[in-house]
Design a protein around this motif. Structure first.
Motif, PDB file in Angstrom:
ATOM      1  N   ALA A 264       0.826  -1.210   0.000  1.00 36.60           N
ATOM      2  CA  ALA A 264       0.000   0.000   0.000  1.00 36.60           C
ATOM      3  C   ALA A 264       0.863   1.265   0.000  1.00 36.60           C
ATOM      4  O   ALA A 264       0.525   2.267  -0.643  1.00 36.60           O
ATOM      5  CB  ALA A 264      -0.929  -0.005   1.215  1.00 36.60           C
ATOM      6  N   GLU A 265       1.997   1.219   0.688  1.00 35.89           N
ATOM      7  CA  GLU A 265       2.881   2.391   0.720  1.00 35.89           C
ATOM      8  C   GLU A 265       3.441   2.702  -0.664  1.00 35.89           C
ATOM      9  O   GLU A 265       3.482   3.870  -1.081  1.00 35.89           O
ATOM     10  CB  GLU A 265       4.017   2.126   1.703  1.00 35.89           C
ATOM     11  N   ARG A 266       3.848   1.677  -1.403  1.00 32.91           N
ATOM     12  CA  ARG A 266       4.398   1.910  -2.746  1.00 32.91           C
ATOM     13  C   ARG A 266       3.330   2.429  -3.703  1.00 32.91           C
ATOM     14  O   ARG A 266       3.571   3.339  -4.500  1.00 32.91           O
ATOM     15  CB  ARG A 266       5.027   0.626  -3.282  1.00 32.91           C
ATOM     16  N   VAL A 267       2.124   1.852  -3.640  1.00 29.26           N
ATOM     17  CA  VAL A 267       1.052   2.305  -4.534  1.00 29.26           C
ATOM     18  C   VAL A 267       0.648   3.725  -4.186  1.00 29.26           C
ATOM     19  O   VAL A 267       0.427   4.568  -5.078  1.00 29.26           O
ATOM     20  CB  VAL A 267      -0.145   1.337  -4.448  1.00 29.26           C
ATOM     21  N   ALA A 279       8.928   5.532 -11.256  1.00 30.90           N
ATOM     22  CA  ALA A 279       9.461   4.210 -10.987  1.00 30.90           C
ATOM     23  C   ALA A 279       9.296   3.862  -9.513  1.00 30.90           C
ATOM     24  O   ALA A 279       9.394   4.725  -8.640  1.00 30.90           O
ATOM     25  CB  ALA A 279      10.940   4.119 -11.382  1.00 30.90           C
ATOM     26  N   VAL A 280       9.066   2.596  -9.256  1.00 36.40           N
ATOM     27  CA  VAL A 280       8.876   2.081  -7.903  1.00 36.40           C
ATOM     28  C   VAL A 280       9.952   1.025  -7.656  1.00 36.40           C
ATOM     29  O   VAL A 280      10.240   0.209  -8.538  1.00 36.40           O
ATOM     30  CB  VAL A 280       7.467   1.476  -7.731  1.00 36.40           C
ATOM     31  N   ARG A 281      10.556   1.063  -6.472  1.00 34.48           N
ATOM     32  CA  ARG A 281      11.575   0.076  -6.127  1.00 34.48           C
ATOM     33  C   ARG A 281      10.963  -1.328  -6.113  1.00 34.48           C
ATOM     34  O   ARG A 281       9.900  -1.541  -5.548  1.00 34.48           O
ATOM     35  CB  ARG A 281      12.175   0.396  -4.763  1.00 34.48           C
ATOM     36  N   THR A 282      11.627  -2.265  -6.771  1.00 36.55           N
ATOM     37  CA  THR A 282      11.103  -3.615  -6.870  1.00 36.55           C
ATOM     38  C   THR A 282      10.986  -4.276  -5.505  1.00 36.55           C
ATOM     39  O   THR A 282      11.725  -3.947  -4.567  1.00 36.55           O
ATOM     40  CB  THR A 282      12.015  -4.460  -7.786  1.00 36.55           C
ATOM     41  N   ILE A 290       3.820  -7.805  -9.517  1.00 34.82           N
ATOM     42  CA  ILE A 290       2.515  -7.950 -10.179  1.00 34.82           C
ATOM     43  C   ILE A 290       1.387  -7.567  -9.226  1.00 34.82           C
ATOM     44  O   ILE A 290       0.381  -6.965  -9.648  1.00 34.82           O
ATOM     45  CB  ILE A 290       2.359  -9.398 -10.687  1.00 34.82           C
ATOM     46  N   LEU A 291       1.544  -7.881  -7.943  1.00 36.25           N
ATOM     47  CA  LEU A 291       0.521  -7.499  -6.964  1.00 36.25           C
ATOM     48  C   LEU A 291       0.386  -5.981  -6.872  1.00 36.25           C
ATOM     49  O   LEU A 291      -0.730  -5.435  -6.825  1.00 36.25           O
ATOM     50  CB  LEU A 291       0.874  -8.096  -5.603  1.00 36.25           C
ATOM     51  N   ILE A 292       1.501  -5.264  -6.862  1.00 40.54           N
ATOM     52  CA  ILE A 292       1.450  -3.788  -6.811  1.00 40.54           C
ATOM     53  C   ILE A 292       0.815  -3.242  -8.083  1.00 40.54           C
ATOM     54  O   ILE A 292      -0.050  -2.339  -8.044  1.00 40.54           O
ATOM     55  CB  ILE A 292       2.863  -3.237  -6.612  1.00 40.54           C
ATOM     56  N   ALA A 293       1.211  -3.758  -9.253  1.00 47.70           N
ATOM     57  CA  ALA A 293       0.621  -3.291 -10.506  1.00 47.70           C
ATOM     58  C   ALA A 293      -0.870  -3.607 -10.560  1.00 47.70           C
ATOM     59  O   ALA A 293      -1.674  -2.801 -11.068  1.00 47.70           O
ATOM     60  CB  ALA A 293       1.347  -3.935 -11.679  1.00 47.70           C
TER      61      ALA A 293
END
Length: 402
Positions: A264-267, A279-282, A290-293
Motif C-alpha cells: 500500500a505504501e508503494r502504490v 518508478a517504484v523500487r522492486t 505484479i501485486l502492486i501493478a
C-alpha cells in the motif's frame, strides 16, 4: 610284523627250558635218600636252584627278544624321521598361511576403518543437510501460520463486522449527499440566471476550448493536485479496503489478494507523490511486483472503468506469460481480457507499445504502461504518456531471471 610290537618267545623254547630245569631237579632229588625229610640246607639249596632256573629262563627269553627289538628300533627310527620331516614341512606351510592371513586381516582392518570413516562423513553431511532443510521448513511453517492467522483475522473482521461497516459507509454516503445538496442549493442561490427573453449565445471558440479542457482533464489525471481531493479520498479508501478488508471472491478487475502495508505504501507513493508517473523500487519478486501493478490497475479501473488499458512491457515471452498468469490471479480476469484490443496488452518491443498507446490516446482511452524490472533501458517515447509504472531493480541485490 608290526613295528610297534616286540617279538615274543615261542612255546617250544619255553617248554625246553622248563624240561631242562625239571631234569636237574629230579637228579638232585634222586641223590637224596628216600623217605628222609628235607633239611634246612636242602631247602636252601632247592630255593637257590629255583632262582637259578628262573634266571636262566629270563636270560633265554631276553636273548630271543633282543634281535627283534633291534630290528623294530631301526625301522621305528626311520619312520619317526620321515614323520618329523613331514611335520616340519607342514609347520612351514602353516606359518606361511598364518602370515598370509595376518596380512589379509590387516588389509581388511584398514579397508574397514576407511569405510567407517567415509560412512561417518556421509552421515554427518546428511545430518547437516537435514538440519538445514528442517530449519527452512520451520521458517516456512511459521510464515504460513502467521499468514493463516492473518487471514483468519481478516475473515473474522470481514464477515463479523460487515453490517457495522456497511452502516458506517451508508451513513457517510448520506452525509456526503446531504452536504453536496446543501452546497448545490447555495451555489444555485448565488447563480445569476439570465432573463427569460435574453438570448443565450456562446462563441464557437469558447465551446471548443471548453471541450478540449474537459477531454484533457478526462485523459490526463493529476492525482497530486488539490482539485482532485474527492478522487484522492476515494483512492485512499480503496487502498484501506485492499489492506484491511480484502475480497477474495470479488468481481473482475478488483484486487483479490492479501495486500500488505508495504504494498500500500508503494502504490500510495506512486499515486500521490509521483502523480501516476514514475518508478517504484522492486519487491525482489515478480509476483510481488505484479501485486502492486494489479492494485494500481484495480484502482484506475474503478475510477475510469473500461476506458483504462494496461500495457505491459517485458523482454521475453516467458516473463510476459508470468505477467499474464499473475494478473489473472490477482484481478480475477480471464484470458480473453488479454489482446491488442482488450483490457490488457502484452508487448516485448517498446516502440510497438508506444504506437499502441498513442492510438489509444487518440481514441479517447487511457493507457497505463507497466515496465518490468528486467528492462534495463526505458525508451523516451514511453515517458510522454500520462500514466506509466516502472519497477526499478535494487542495486544491492541480484536481479532474478529465468
Amino acid at each position: 610284523m608290526n613295528s610297534d610290537e616286540l617279538p615274543m618267545p615261542s612255546t617250544a623254547d619255553t617248554r625246553q627250558s622248563e624240561s631242562i630245569a625239571d631234569t636237574r631237579e629230579q637228579e638232585e632229588v634222586s641223590d637224596r635218600p628216600s623217605g628222609e625229610p628235607l633239611g634246612i640246607q636242602e631247602a636252601s639249596a632247592q630255593t637257590l636252584m629255583e632262582e637259578e632256573r628262573l634266571t636262566l629262563v629270563e636270560r633265554v627269553e631276553a636273548e630271543q627278544v633282543l634281535p627283534s627289538i633291534s630290528a623294530v628300533g631301526t625301522s621305528t627310527s626311520t619312520e619317526v624321521g620321515q614323520r618329523v620331516v613331514d611335520l616340519q614341512r607342514r609347520e612351514q606351510a602353516l606359518r606361511r598361511e598364518i602370515a598370509t592371513l595376518q596380512a589379509s586381516q590387516a588389509r581388511l582392518q584398514e579397508e574397514t576403518a576407511a569405510a567407517q570413516a567415509a560412512m561417518g562423513r556421509l552421515v554427518q553431511e546428511g545430518l547437516k543437510e537435514l538440519e538445514q532443510r528442517k530449519q527452512s521448513l520451520q521458517i516456512s511453517v511459521e510464515q504460513l501460520e502467521r499468514r493463516q492467522e492473518r487471514i483468519r483475522n481478516e475473515m473474522r473482521t470481514t464477515f463479523a463486522g460487515v453490517s457495522q461497516d456497511l452502516a458506517i459507509r451508508v451513513q457517510s454516503f448520506k452525509d456526503y449527499l446531504v452536504g453536496s445538496l446543501q452546497d448545490l442549493a447555495l451555489a444555485a442561490e448565488q447563480l445569476e440566471l439570465p432573463q427569460p427573453g435574453a438570448p443565450m449565445t456562446q462563441s464557437p471558440e469558447r465551446s471548443a476550448v471548453k471541450e478540449e479542457r474537459v477531454s484533457k482533464a478526462a485523459t490526463t489525471p493529476q492525482f497530486a493536485e488539490q482539485s482532485f481531493q474527492e478522487q484522492t479520498k476515494k483512492i485512499r479508501n480503496l487502498l484501506d479496503q485492499y489492506r484491511n478488508r480484502p475480497d477474495y471472491y470479488g468481481s473482475a478487475w478488483q484486487l483479490r489478494r492479501t495486500f500488505e502495508p508495504v504494498h500500500a505504501e508503494r502504490v500510495s507513493n506512486w499515486f500521490f507523490t509521483q502523480g501516476g508517473r514514475g518508478a517504484v523500487r522492486t519487491m525482489g519478486s515478480r509476483l510481488q511486483n505484479i501485486l502492486i501493478a494489479s492494485a494500481a490497475i484495480s484502482i484506475l479501473h474503478t475510477l475510469y472503468g473500461d476506458r483504462l488499458r494496461a500495457l505491459v512491457l517485458a523482454q521475453s515471452p516467458e516473463r510476459l506469460g508470468e505477467w499474464r498468469r499473475g494478473l489473472q490471479d490477482c484481478l480475477g480476469i480471464t484470458r480473453s481480457e488479454f489482446g491488442p484490443e482488450r483490457g490488457v496488452g502484452l508487448f516485448e518491443d517498446p516502440f510497438a507499445l508506444a504506437q499502441k498507446a498513442d492510438r489509444l490516446m487518440k481514441d479517447g482511452l487511457m493507457p497505463l504502461i507497466i515496465i518490468d524490472e528486467t528492462e534495463e533501458d526505458i525508451s523516451l517515447s514511453l515517458l510522454q504518456f500520462s500514466l506509466w509504472l516502472a519497477f526499478a531493480p535494487n542495486p544491492q541485490a541480484q536481479t532474478y531471471s529465468y
